[in-house]
Design an enzyme around this catalytic site. Structure first.
Site, PDB file in Angstrom:
ATOM      1  N   GLU A 269       0.891  -1.176   0.000  1.00 12.91           N
ATOM      2  CA  GLU A 269       0.000   0.000   0.000  1.00 12.91           C
ATOM      3  C   GLU A 269       0.918   1.212   0.000  1.00 12.91           C
ATOM      4  O   GLU A 269       1.509   1.535   1.032  1.00 12.91           O
ATOM      5  CB  GLU A 269      -0.871   0.023   1.269  1.00 12.91           C
ATOM      6  CG  GLU A 269      -1.741  -1.191   1.474  1.00 12.91           C
ATOM      7  CD  GLU A 269      -3.067  -1.086   0.730  1.00 12.91           C
ATOM      8  OE1 GLU A 269      -3.290  -0.102   0.002  1.00 12.91           O
ATOM      9  OE2 GLU A 269      -3.871  -2.023   0.879  1.00 12.91           O
ATOM     10  N   CYS A 303      -2.243   9.108   2.353  1.00  9.71           N
ATOM     11  CA  CYS A 303      -1.858   8.532   1.056  1.00  9.71           C
ATOM     12  C   CYS A 303      -2.918   8.807  -0.003  1.00  9.71           C
ATOM     13  O   CYS A 303      -2.613   8.997  -1.167  1.00  9.71           O
ATOM     14  CB  CYS A 303      -1.637   7.045   1.205  1.00  9.71           C
ATOM     15  SG  CYS A 303      -2.995   6.247   2.054  1.00  9.71           S
ATOM     16  N   GLU A 400       4.361  13.193  -4.777  1.00 10.67           N
ATOM     17  CA  GLU A 400       3.610  13.222  -3.517  1.00 10.67           C
ATOM     18  C   GLU A 400       4.318  14.137  -2.506  1.00 10.67           C
ATOM     19  O   GLU A 400       5.466  13.906  -2.160  1.00 10.67           O
ATOM     20  CB  GLU A 400       3.528  11.798  -2.953  1.00 10.67           C
ATOM     21  CG  GLU A 400       2.615  11.690  -1.761  1.00 10.67           C
ATOM     22  CD  GLU A 400       2.622  10.287  -1.137  1.00 10.67           C
ATOM     23  OE1 GLU A 400       3.711   9.708  -0.991  1.00 10.67           O
ATOM     24  OE2 GLU A 400       1.540   9.804  -0.802  1.00 10.67           O
TER      25      GLU A 400
HETATM   26  P1  NAP Z   1       8.361   4.925   4.534  1.00  6.60           P
HETATM   27  O1  NAP Z   1       9.531   5.785   4.721  1.00  6.60           O
HETATM   28  O2  NAP Z   1       8.313   4.059   3.344  1.00  6.60           O
HETATM   29  O3  NAP Z   1       8.250   4.025   5.851  1.00  6.60           O
HETATM   30  C1  NAP Z   1       7.220   3.111   6.053  1.00  6.60           C
HETATM   31  C2  NAP Z   1       7.687   2.069   7.041  1.00  6.60           C
HETATM   32  O4  NAP Z   1       8.747   1.301   6.459  1.00  6.60           O
HETATM   33  C3  NAP Z   1       8.259   2.648   8.320  1.00  6.60           C
HETATM   34  O5  NAP Z   1       7.934   1.797   9.392  1.00  6.60           O
HETATM   35  C4  NAP Z   1       9.739   2.619   8.024  1.00  6.60           C
HETATM   36  O6  NAP Z   1      10.541   2.677   9.179  1.00  6.60           O
HETATM   37  C5  NAP Z   1       9.880   1.330   7.295  1.00  6.60           C
HETATM   38  N1  NAP Z   1      11.070   1.209   6.453  1.00  6.60           N
HETATM   39  C6  NAP Z   1      11.927   2.184   6.031  1.00  6.60           C
HETATM   40  N2  NAP Z   1      12.884   1.644   5.240  1.00  6.60           N
HETATM   41  C7  NAP Z   1      12.635   0.312   5.164  1.00  6.60           C
HETATM   42  C8  NAP Z   1      13.270  -0.770   4.480  1.00  6.60           C
HETATM   43  N3  NAP Z   1      14.332  -0.585   3.718  1.00  6.60           N
HETATM   44  N4  NAP Z   1      12.731  -2.001   4.606  1.00  6.60           N
HETATM   45  C9  NAP Z   1      11.631  -2.209   5.361  1.00  6.60           C
HETATM   46  N5  NAP Z   1      10.994  -1.218   6.029  1.00  6.60           N
HETATM   47  C10 NAP Z   1      11.492   0.025   5.925  1.00  6.60           C
HETATM   48  O7  NAP Z   1       7.022   5.749   4.533  1.00  6.60           O
HETATM   49  P2  NAP Z   1       6.572   6.839   5.591  1.00  6.60           P
HETATM   50  O8  NAP Z   1       7.340   8.070   5.309  1.00  6.60           O
HETATM   51  O9  NAP Z   1       6.599   6.280   6.956  1.00  6.60           O
HETATM   52  O10 NAP Z   1       5.034   7.031   5.204  1.00  6.60           O
HETATM   53  C11 NAP Z   1       4.610   7.870   4.208  1.00  6.60           C
HETATM   54  C12 NAP Z   1       4.319   7.110   2.940  1.00  6.60           C
HETATM   55  O11 NAP Z   1       3.390   6.055   3.194  1.00  6.60           O
HETATM   56  C13 NAP Z   1       3.660   7.961   1.902  1.00  6.60           C
HETATM   57  O12 NAP Z   1       4.240   7.733   0.651  1.00  6.60           O
HETATM   58  C14 NAP Z   1       2.217   7.498   1.903  1.00  6.60           C
HETATM   59  O13 NAP Z   1       1.525   7.742   0.723  1.00  6.60           O
HETATM   60  C15 NAP Z   1       2.352   6.069   2.220  1.00  6.60           C
HETATM   61  N6  NAP Z   1       1.089   5.522   2.775  1.00  6.60           N
HETATM   62  C16 NAP Z   1       0.346   4.703   1.994  1.00  6.60           C
HETATM   63  C17 NAP Z   1      -0.859   4.205   2.460  1.00  6.60           C
HETATM   64  C18 NAP Z   1      -1.697   3.305   1.604  1.00  6.60           C
HETATM   65  O14 NAP Z   1      -2.604   2.662   2.141  1.00  6.60           O
HETATM   66  N7  NAP Z   1      -1.471   3.207   0.318  1.00  6.60           N
HETATM   67  C19 NAP Z   1      -1.300   4.532   3.733  1.00  6.60           C
HETATM   68  C20 NAP Z   1      -0.511   5.375   4.514  1.00  6.60           C
HETATM   69  C21 NAP Z   1       0.700   5.863   4.015  1.00  6.60           C
HETATM   70  P3  NAP Z   1      11.001   4.127   9.745  1.00  6.60           P
HETATM   71  O15 NAP Z   1       9.785   4.797  10.222  1.00  6.60           O
HETATM   72  O16 NAP Z   1      11.888   3.839  10.859  1.00  6.60           O
HETATM   73  O17 NAP Z   1      11.669   4.831   8.627  1.00  6.60           O
END
Ligand code: NAP
Ligand code: MG
Length: 489
Positions: A269, A303, A400
């Site tokens: 997602e 998102c 985004e």
């Molecule tokens: P993110 O940087 O991708 O992080 C998401 C999660 O993944 C966090 O728990 C993060 O840990 C972890 N993570 C980071 N690097 C990783 C790796 N290499 N391998 C595995 N896990 C890893 O995203 P975010 O900044 O937290 O959230 C914002 C994004 O989420 C936006 O792009 C938004 O659109 C998307 N989102 C999508 C949905 C949907 O349903 N489609 C819903 C909500 C949000 P850390 O926090 O420690 O970095």
């Protein structure tokens, strides 16, 4: 006289009854330090390392959080594997009861969850109280109901759980995303290792306490805090059978590459950049409310945010005037104040990213407009912002931003707006505002978006599937569809 028991008091509130005033934080007791939740108990991290979590509105440190490394991940996966042998075999009805109990305990502790969510993440208390927490509880209620009806949901297909699910969630809806992940996994008989985001771990850890208190068998749900490396260790663990990831498209791609060639199941997602389309025959005042809700809900950290506004040319002037007027009434400030409309940006890092895009948009030639409200001098805040006269090729239109920033484009014909709405790497959601049902049907079939709202926006319900196309990911969460990624047939 009623018999006294040590059982938690369970009451079947279905309506959202909420008292007293949520902005009162005096009774919220946070621990100084939080450990990892493995095999039913809180344990110290192998590395002995902790990181701080802050209140983004005050910049105050709230607590220290344990950082899980590869060894902790291995311990949690082993606990989940061991728990799976029993959990997958107990009667489906019993499994359902445990999930109902989690839902009811969440309702009982709703106030505490709401206040902590707002303190740790910066979202307005009105949203945590009325949307995040009740929806999270509803998710558990909904999936509890499916636990003993899987044969009915998938007739003649003999659905079976997969095993250990590794679940990784973002910071924008911390408790709600945990519920979206854990509830269907448990209902289908799987066990869980979940990692919350680094800046917003506290409600997941409260959920761990709740799960422990609920009597769920040890090891069925394990919660590991940490940074990206912790997430990567979960993804790469050989005994994880399924990965459910919600987060950015960049990390989603890394995960897909990392598990290529393994038999791990995957749902992603990811990000979004939704078109919110206003036709000249729309109820304009309602549409303006929908535009405001679409982009300023949760500071635009959504998102599926309606971050690209398309207004039909004939009503563009009036809609933009009404929108500017409405933006003037929005209160930006203390997230714990129940009058606040827009709270704090989740982290310094995210505020820097938003500010970078404000600069980029201006340099690209879009016209920046911000409401004249005052914002607190301390903490991470951003005024509600428009980019008028934006073009399809602008980066602020294509990428985004994940903040309270709306690009505004106009259109003449339905063909033109469909083409522009779809001409983007993402495909998560969209909104359509018109008086004509035929136009709604025409658009919903042609917009490449997983969710299309008509004459409303940001409506969520556990019964309806949610997920994207293109770079917004694949797989669905919610509804009957949300059971499938956790089953083998
Ligand atoms: P993110 O940087 O991708 O992080 C998401 C999660 O993944 C966090 O728990 C993060 O840990 C972890 N993570 C980071 N690097 C990783 C790796 N290499 N391998 C595995 N896990 C890893 O995203 P975010 O900044 O937290 O959230 C914002 C994004 O989420 C936006 O792009 C938004 O659109 C998307 N989102 C999508 C949905 C949907 O349903 N489609 C819903 C909500 C949000 P850390 O926090 O420690 O970095
Ligand atoms: Mg925080």
């Amino acid at each position: 006289m009623a018999k006294k028991t040590n059982e938690p008091k369970l009451d079947f509130k279905t309506d959202w009854a909420y008292e007293p005033a949520p902005e009162d934080t005096k009774h919220i007791s946070l621990k100084k330090q939080y450990d990892l939740f493995i095999d039913g108990e809180f344990v110290k991290p192998n590395s002995k390392k902790y990181f701080a979590t802050y209140n983004p509105a005050t910049e105050e440190k709230l607590a220290d959080i344990a950082e899980a490394d590869v060894k902790d991940v291995d311990k949690a996966v082993k606990a989940a594997q061991k728990a799976f042998t029993k959990w997958s075999k107990i009667s489906a009805k019993e499994r359902g009861k445990y999930i109902y109990r989690i839902a009811r305990l969440m309702q009982e502790r709703a106030r505490e969850f709401a206040v902590i969510e707002t303190m740790d993440g910066g979202k307005p208390i009105r949203e945590s109280r009325d949307i995040d927490v009740p929806l999270a509880a509803n998710h558990f209620f909904y999936y509890a109901g499916w636990a003993d009806k899987l044969e009915y949901a998938f007739p003649n297909r003999n659905p079976k759980p997969i095993g250990v699910a590794g679940q990784i969630i973002p910071w924008n809806f911390p408790l709600l995303m945990a519920a979206w992940k854990i509830a269907p996994a448990l209902a289908t008989g799987n066990t869980v290792v979940l990692k919350p985001a680094e800046t917003t771990s506290l409600t997941a850890l409260k959920l761990a306490e709740l799960i422990r208190d609920s009597g769920l068998p040890d090891g069925v749900v394990n919660i590991l805090t940490g940074a990206g490396a912790t997430g990567a260790a979960i993804v790469n663990h050989p005994d994880i059978n399924k990965i459910a990831f919600t987060g950015s498209t960049d990390v989603g791609k890394l995960i897909q590459k990392a598990i290529a060639g393994t038999d791990k199941k995957l749902t992603l997602e990811l990000g979004g950049k939704a078109a919110n389309i206003i036709f000249e025959d729309a109820p304009l005042d309602q549409a303006v409310e929908g535009i405001v809700n679409g982009i300023f809900f949760n500071q635009g950290h959504v998102c599926c945010a309606g971050s690209r506004l398309f207004v039909q040319e004939s009503v563009a002037d009036i809609v933009i005037r009404k929108l500017k007027d409405r933006m003037e009434t929005l209160i930006v400030g203390d997230p714990l104040d129940k009058n606040t409309d827009i709270g704090a940006i989740n982290s310094k890092e995210q505020l820097l990213k938003i500010n970078k895009y404000l600069k980029i948009g201006k340099e690209e030639g879009a016209e920046l407009y911000q409401s004249s409200c005052t914002i607190p001098t301390k903490g991470n805040f951003c005024r509600p912002t428009l980019f008028l006269n934006a073009s399809q090729s602008h980066r602020v239109v294509q990428e985004e931003i994940f903040g309270p920033v709306l690009t505004v484009q106009t259109f003449r014909t339905i063909e033109e707006v469909i083409e522009k709405a779809n001409n983007i790497p993402y495909g998560l959601s969209a909104g359509v505002w018109t008086d004509k049902g035929s136009k709604i049907f025409n658009l919903t079939s042609k917009l490449r978006a997983g969710v299309v709202w008509a004459n409303t926006y940001n409506k969520f319900d556990p019964t309806s599937p949610f997920g994207g196309y293109k770079e917004s990911g694949f797989g669905r969460e919610g509804g009957l569809h949300g059971l499938m990624p956790y089953l083998k047939f």
